[in-house]
Design an enzyme around this catalytic site. Structure first.
Site, PDB file in Angstrom:
ATOM      1  N   THR A 121     -23.141  14.743  -6.016  1.00 18.98           N
ATOM      2  CA  THR A 121     -23.865  14.466  -4.673  1.00 18.98           C
ATOM      3  C   THR A 121     -25.318  14.738  -4.303  1.00 18.98           C
ATOM      4  O   THR A 121     -25.822  15.816  -4.995  1.00 18.98           O
ATOM      5  CB  THR A 121     -22.894  15.183  -3.524  1.00 18.98           C
ATOM      6  OG1 THR A 121     -23.600  14.736  -2.280  1.00 18.98           O
ATOM      7  CG2 THR A 121     -22.835  16.521  -3.623  1.00 18.98           C
ATOM      8  N   ASP A 122     -25.869  14.049  -3.702  1.00 17.67           N
ATOM      9  CA  ASP A 122     -27.362  14.538  -3.402  1.00 17.67           C
ATOM     10  C   ASP A 122     -27.483  15.529  -2.614  1.00 17.67           C
ATOM     11  O   ASP A 122     -28.539  16.413  -2.466  1.00 17.67           O
ATOM     12  CB  ASP A 122     -28.192  13.270  -2.705  1.00 17.67           C
ATOM     13  CG  ASP A 122     -27.676  12.921  -1.392  1.00 17.67           C
ATOM     14  OD1 ASP A 122     -26.564  13.193  -0.965  1.00 17.67           O
ATOM     15  OD2 ASP A 122     -28.098  11.958  -0.899  1.00 17.67           O
ATOM     16  N   GLU A 123     -26.307  15.987  -2.037  1.00 23.22           N
ATOM     17  CA  GLU A 123     -26.308  17.333  -1.089  1.00 23.22           C
ATOM     18  C   GLU A 123     -26.892  18.606  -1.679  1.00 23.22           C
ATOM     19  O   GLU A 123     -27.155  19.588  -1.372  1.00 23.22           O
ATOM     20  CB  GLU A 123     -25.325  17.152  -0.365  1.00 23.22           C
ATOM     21  CG  GLU A 123     -24.703  16.462   0.527  1.00 23.22           C
ATOM     22  CD  GLU A 123     -23.628  16.499   1.546  1.00 23.22           C
ATOM     23  OE1 GLU A 123     -23.291  17.712   1.449  1.00 23.22           O
ATOM     24  OE2 GLU A 123     -23.144  15.575   1.953  1.00 23.22           O
ATOM     25  N   TYR A 148     -19.336  23.195   0.998  1.00 22.01           N
ATOM     26  CA  TYR A 148     -19.105  22.042   0.204  1.00 22.01           C
ATOM     27  C   TYR A 148     -20.058  21.708  -0.875  1.00 22.01           C
ATOM     28  O   TYR A 148     -19.917  21.813  -2.140  1.00 22.01           O
ATOM     29  CB  TYR A 148     -19.014  20.928   1.142  1.00 22.01           C
ATOM     30  CG  TYR A 148     -19.013  19.369   0.194  1.00 22.01           C
ATOM     31  CD1 TYR A 148     -18.101  19.156  -0.859  1.00 22.01           C
ATOM     32  CD2 TYR A 148     -20.094  18.539   0.340  1.00 22.01           C
ATOM     33  CE1 TYR A 148     -18.438  17.777  -1.647  1.00 22.01           C
ATOM     34  CE2 TYR A 148     -20.335  17.422  -0.394  1.00 22.01           C
ATOM     35  CZ  TYR A 148     -19.272  17.080  -1.433  1.00 22.01           C
ATOM     36  OH  TYR A 148     -19.606  16.103  -2.097  1.00 22.01           O
ATOM     37  N   LYS A 152     -20.334  22.073  -4.966  1.00 21.35           N
ATOM     38  CA  LYS A 152     -20.728  20.873  -6.007  1.00 21.35           C
ATOM     39  C   LYS A 152     -21.810  21.446  -6.649  1.00 21.35           C
ATOM     40  O   LYS A 152     -21.973  21.030  -8.040  1.00 21.35           O
ATOM     41  CB  LYS A 152     -21.090  19.782  -4.950  1.00 21.35           C
ATOM     42  CG  LYS A 152     -20.017  19.070  -4.313  1.00 21.35           C
ATOM     43  CD  LYS A 152     -18.759  18.417  -5.352  1.00 21.35           C
ATOM     44  CE  LYS A 152     -19.482  17.202  -6.081  1.00 21.35           C
ATOM     45  NZ  LYS A 152     -18.189  16.747  -6.979  1.00 21.35           N
ATOM     46  N   PRO A 190     -15.675   5.468   8.636  1.00 18.31           N
ATOM     47  CA  PRO A 190     -14.467   5.014   9.161  1.00 18.31           C
ATOM     48  C   PRO A 190     -14.045   5.596  10.469  1.00 18.31           C
ATOM     49  O   PRO A 190     -13.296   4.980  11.111  1.00 18.31           O
ATOM     50  CB  PRO A 190     -13.652   5.498   7.930  1.00 18.31           C
ATOM     51  CG  PRO A 190     -14.609   5.746   6.857  1.00 18.31           C
ATOM     52  CD  PRO A 190     -15.918   6.076   7.508  1.00 18.31           C
TER      53      PRO A 190
HETATM   54  P1  NAD Z   1     -12.336  11.853  -1.375  1.00 17.45           P
HETATM   55  O1  NAD Z   1     -11.891  13.198  -0.550  1.00 17.45           O
HETATM   56  O2  NAD Z   1     -11.947  10.903  -0.673  1.00 17.45           O
HETATM   57  O3  NAD Z   1     -11.250  11.892  -2.759  1.00 17.45           O
HETATM   58  C1  NAD Z   1     -11.067  12.933  -3.535  1.00 17.45           C
HETATM   59  C2  NAD Z   1      -9.832  12.943  -4.561  1.00 17.45           C
HETATM   60  O4  NAD Z   1      -9.658  14.080  -5.049  1.00 17.45           O
HETATM   61  C3  NAD Z   1      -8.567  12.552  -3.592  1.00 17.45           C
HETATM   62  O5  NAD Z   1      -7.746  11.657  -4.037  1.00 17.45           O
HETATM   63  C4  NAD Z   1      -7.626  14.026  -3.902  1.00 17.45           C
HETATM   64  O6  NAD Z   1      -6.244  13.749  -3.592  1.00 17.45           O
HETATM   65  C5  NAD Z   1      -8.173  14.481  -5.127  1.00 17.45           C
HETATM   66  N1  NAD Z   1      -8.072  15.766  -5.329  1.00 17.45           N
HETATM   67  C6  NAD Z   1      -8.649  17.070  -4.624  1.00 17.45           C
HETATM   68  N2  NAD Z   1      -8.447  18.361  -5.041  1.00 17.45           N
HETATM   69  C7  NAD Z   1      -7.697  17.721  -6.263  1.00 17.45           C
HETATM   70  C8  NAD Z   1      -7.303  18.616  -7.365  1.00 17.45           C
HETATM   71  N3  NAD Z   1      -7.503  20.002  -7.307  1.00 17.45           N
HETATM   72  N4  NAD Z   1      -6.784  18.077  -8.470  1.00 17.45           N
HETATM   73  C9  NAD Z   1      -6.567  16.806  -8.595  1.00 17.45           C
HETATM   74  N5  NAD Z   1      -7.172  15.774  -7.595  1.00 17.45           N
HETATM   75  C10 NAD Z   1      -7.632  16.366  -6.537  1.00 17.45           C
HETATM   76  O7  NAD Z   1     -13.801  12.325  -2.127  1.00 17.45           O
HETATM   77  P2  NAD Z   1     -14.652  10.793  -2.405  1.00 17.45           P
HETATM   78  O8  NAD Z   1     -15.505  10.783  -0.876  1.00 17.45           O
HETATM   79  O9  NAD Z   1     -14.011   9.970  -3.019  1.00 17.45           O
HETATM   80  O10 NAD Z   1     -15.411  11.691  -3.260  1.00 17.45           O
HETATM   81  C11 NAD Z   1     -15.472  11.557  -4.603  1.00 17.45           C
HETATM   82  C12 NAD Z   1     -16.371  12.712  -5.543  1.00 17.45           C
HETATM   83  O11 NAD Z   1     -17.507  11.725  -5.098  1.00 17.45           O
HETATM   84  C13 NAD Z   1     -16.610  13.938  -5.105  1.00 17.45           C
HETATM   85  O12 NAD Z   1     -16.979  14.671  -6.135  1.00 17.45           O
HETATM   86  C14 NAD Z   1     -17.647  14.061  -4.279  1.00 17.45           C
HETATM   87  O13 NAD Z   1     -17.957  15.078  -4.257  1.00 17.45           O
HETATM   88  C15 NAD Z   1     -18.630  12.821  -4.919  1.00 17.45           C
HETATM   89  N6  NAD Z   1     -19.569  12.192  -3.914  1.00 17.45           N
HETATM   90  C16 NAD Z   1     -19.064  11.626  -2.650  1.00 17.45           C
HETATM   91  C17 NAD Z   1     -19.908  11.087  -1.791  1.00 17.45           C
HETATM   92  C18 NAD Z   1     -19.504  10.470  -0.691  1.00 17.45           C
HETATM   93  O14 NAD Z   1     -20.244   9.712   0.390  1.00 17.45           O
HETATM   94  N7  NAD Z   1     -18.382  10.316  -0.171  1.00 17.45           N
HETATM   95  C19 NAD Z   1     -21.246  10.624  -2.261  1.00 17.45           C
HETATM   96  C20 NAD Z   1     -21.777  11.527  -3.365  1.00 17.45           C
HETATM   97  C21 NAD Z   1     -20.970  11.936  -4.033  1.00 17.45           C
HETATM   98  O1  TDX Z   2     -17.494  12.094  13.652  1.00 12.87           O
HETATM   99  C1  TDX Z   2     -18.755  12.208  13.122  1.00 12.87           C
HETATM  100  N1  TDX Z   2     -20.090  12.014  13.993  1.00 12.87           N
HETATM  101  C2  TDX Z   2     -21.228  12.128  13.261  1.00 12.87           C
HETATM  102  O2  TDX Z   2     -22.152  12.159  13.785  1.00 12.87           O
HETATM  103  C3  TDX Z   2     -18.892  12.611  11.719  1.00 12.87           C
HETATM  104  C4  TDX Z   2     -17.570  12.558  11.177  1.00 12.87           C
HETATM  105  C5  TDX Z   2     -20.047  12.702  11.045  1.00 12.87           C
HETATM  106  N2  TDX Z   2     -21.136  12.492  11.870  1.00 12.87           N
HETATM  107  C6  TDX Z   2     -22.555  12.634  11.139  1.00 12.87           C
HETATM  108  C7  TDX Z   2     -22.746  13.905  10.200  1.00 12.87           C
HETATM  109  C8  TDX Z   2     -23.419  13.541   9.046  1.00 12.87           C
HETATM  110  O3  TDX Z   2     -24.951  13.568   9.427  1.00 12.87           O
HETATM  111  O4  TDX Z   2     -22.661  11.545   9.908  1.00 12.87           O
HETATM  112  C9  TDX Z   2     -23.261  11.901   9.072  1.00 12.87           C
HETATM  113  C10 TDX Z   2     -22.240  11.494   7.860  1.00 12.87           C
HETATM  114  O5  TDX Z   2     -21.258  12.609   7.873  1.00 12.87           O
HETATM  115  P1  TDX Z   2     -20.103  12.508   6.965  1.00 12.87           P
HETATM  116  O6  TDX Z   2     -19.343  11.105   6.749  1.00 12.87           O
HETATM  117  O7  TDX Z   2     -19.306  13.722   7.215  1.00 12.87           O
HETATM  118  O8  TDX Z   2     -20.721  12.784   5.575  1.00 12.87           O
HETATM  119  P2  TDX Z   2     -21.725  13.958   4.930  1.00 12.87           P
HETATM  120  O9  TDX Z   2     -21.618  15.244   5.479  1.00 12.87           O
HETATM  121  O10 TDX Z   2     -23.042  13.194   4.905  1.00 12.87           O
HETATM  122  O11 TDX Z   2     -21.289  14.071   3.280  1.00 12.87           O
HETATM  123  C11 TDX Z   2     -20.844  12.526   2.565  1.00 12.87           C
HETATM  124  O12 TDX Z   2     -21.989  12.288   1.806  1.00 12.87           O
HETATM  125  C12 TDX Z   2     -22.286  13.131   0.684  1.00 12.87           C
HETATM  126  C13 TDX Z   2     -19.783  13.036   1.830  1.00 12.87           C
HETATM  127  O13 TDX Z   2     -18.711  13.377   2.781  1.00 12.87           O
HETATM  128  C14 TDX Z   2     -19.826  14.021   0.915  1.00 12.87           C
HETATM  129  O14 TDX Z   2     -18.814  14.027   0.062  1.00 12.87           O
HETATM  130  C15 TDX Z   2     -21.123  13.496  -0.001  1.00 12.87           C
HETATM  131  O15 TDX Z   2     -21.301  14.385  -1.066  1.00 12.87           O
END
Ligand code: NAD
Ligand code: TDX
Length: 332
Positions: A121-123, A148, A152, A190
């Site tokens: 992640t960019d975080e 988190y 990462k 969502p």
């Molecule tokens: P998510 O939480 O939706 O999904 C995570 C999945 O991993 C789930 O299906 C969960 O059951 C599985 N999991 C968790 N722990 C596990 C374990 N110990 N063994 C096997 N499976 C396990 O997450 P996401 O948003 O799809 O993120 C996926 C990847 O992308 C992560 O590595 C996250 O850091 C990275 N990422 C996410 C975002 C974002 O915006 N969501 C952005 C950049 C990077």
């Molecule tokens: O109800 C909300 N209201 C709100 O203002 C929630 C759930 C979030 N927020 C804000 C917090 C953040 O500034 O919205 C922004 C996005 O929040 P999240 O969806 O929780 O994402 P963020 O914390 O930015 O992290 C996401 O992007 C990077 C993913 O969850 C990470 O897994 C990924 O690494």
């Protein structure tokens, strides 16, 4: 590559990637997923049976991981605890999965000499000021803020060390915030879409000035496949689609897209340590590997995401009440 092992393939981005790979290549995919609260087997519905294997297991379990890695040509590692807010309540699972799970996978790919792609992640880079002209690049120093993002960052550093010390054939990608179908209702977009469907006012943390750099999950998938096929071993690629927006603008767009007044949201308690702004410079991926995003219009990507949640209530409904109840206890 004929056989891919995809960890976390029942999660948001992992499931989008599995659908993308099955539609765009001939590869067979085996998913390894623990099915935590964030995993949903139904996110893989529609993938032809002969193209998909599913193993319910933990990436931190060496026995399961070893045999699956031995049978795969390459591993794409999405599995993680992914939600910042949860990491502030209970960091332990983040260490177990993001650190120990990644370590377990690295030892297996090292033993079996398999190609590994690590999703990050960019975080890991911390945050930027709102008016900073710089964006994150591959050489930005690590400066994570939350439990988190620190786990990462730790997992990225493990991958780099296993490349350098043991010659593991790995690449890393750091992507910005994803949106699209199959995202858990705990996440920002969502949560607000399903709130509006349920007649609940969207909840904005603090003033809502925080900026996220949005990319559609389909574009993240195409970038990961590009890196898997053409990326240089040992290298890191940043993935982003020039999608910077502040949270207030996104909430207002969700409301108007769904036919509600733009002002119909509530300000709630801010996230402790809330990162102000993320912004990705993906020049390297675009120029060296020729990748370009397809979902450049956020408004239409968001509209199709709204439609997906309207049409797939059976997918998200079981998680909604418990997720909102948890936020209420946090004042959010
Ligand atoms: P998510 O939480 O939706 O999904 C995570 C999945 O991993 C789930 O299906 C969960 O059951 C599985 N999991 C968790 N722990 C596990 C374990 N110990 N063994 C096997 N499976 C396990 O997450 P996401 O948003 O799809 O993120 C996926 C990847 O992308 C992560 O590595 C996250 O850091 C990275 N990422 C996410 C975002 C974002 O915006 N969501 C952005 C950049 C990077
Ligand atoms: O109800 C909300 N209201 C709100 O203002 C929630 C759930 C979030 N927020 C804000 C917090 C953040 O500034 O919205 C922004 C996005 O929040 P999240 O969806 O929780 O994402 P963020 O914390 O930015 O992290 C996401 O992007 C990077 C993913 O969850 C990470 O897994 C990924 O690494």
């Amino acid at each position: 590559m004929k056989t891919l092992l995809v960890t976390g393939g029942a999660g948001f981005i992992g499931s989008n990637f599995v659908h993308y790979v099955v539609e765009n290549t001939d590869a067979h995919v085996t998913v390894l997923d623990k099915l935590t609260y964030a995993g949903n087997r139904a996110s893989l519905d529609g993938v032809p049976k002969e193209r998909l294997g599913f193993v319910h297991g933990d990436i931190a379990d060496p026995a399961v991981v070893n045999s699956l890695v031995a049978d795969a040509d390459a591993v794409v590692h999405f599995a993680a605890e992914s939600h910042n807010d949860n990491s502030l309540q209970d960091p332990r699972p983040f260490l177990d999965t993001n650190i120990m799970g990644t370590y377990t996978l690295l030892e297996a790919v090292r033993r079996h000499d398999k190609r590994f792609h690590h999703i990050s992640t960019d975080e890991v880079y911390g945050d930027l000021e709102l008016d900073d002209p710089q964006r994150f690049t591959e050489s930005t120093p690590y400066n994570p803020s939350s439990p988190y993002s620190s786990t990462k960052a730790g997992s990225d550093l493990l991958v780099r060390a296993w490349v350098r010390s043991f010659g593991v054939q790995a690449t890393i990608s750091n992507c910005s915030n994803n949106y699209g179908p199959y995202q858990h209702v705990e996440k920002f977009i969502p949560r607000q879409i399903t709130n509006v469907i349920d007649g609940i006012r969207p909840k904005l943390y603090g003033a809502g000035e925080n900026v996220r750099d949005w990319i559609h999950a389909n574009d993240h998938s195409s970038a990961v496949l590009t890196i898997l096929e053409r990326g240089q071993i040992g290298e890191t690629y940043l993935i982003g689609a020039d999608g910077e927006k502040n949270n207030k603008d996104v909430v207002e767009l969700i409301l108007t897209t769904m036919g509600e007044p733009a002002a119909g949201y509530d300000h709630v308690l801010d996230r402790p340590g809330h990162d102000l702004r993320y912004a990705i410079d993906s020049t390297r991926l675009r120029t060296e590997l020729g990748w370009t995003p397809k979902f450049s219009d956020f408004e239409s990507g968001l509209a199709s995401t709204v439609e997906w949640y309207r049409n797939n209530e059976a997918w998200w409904r079981p998680q909604k009440a418990a997720t909102e109840a948890k936020y209420v206890t946090q004042g959010q």
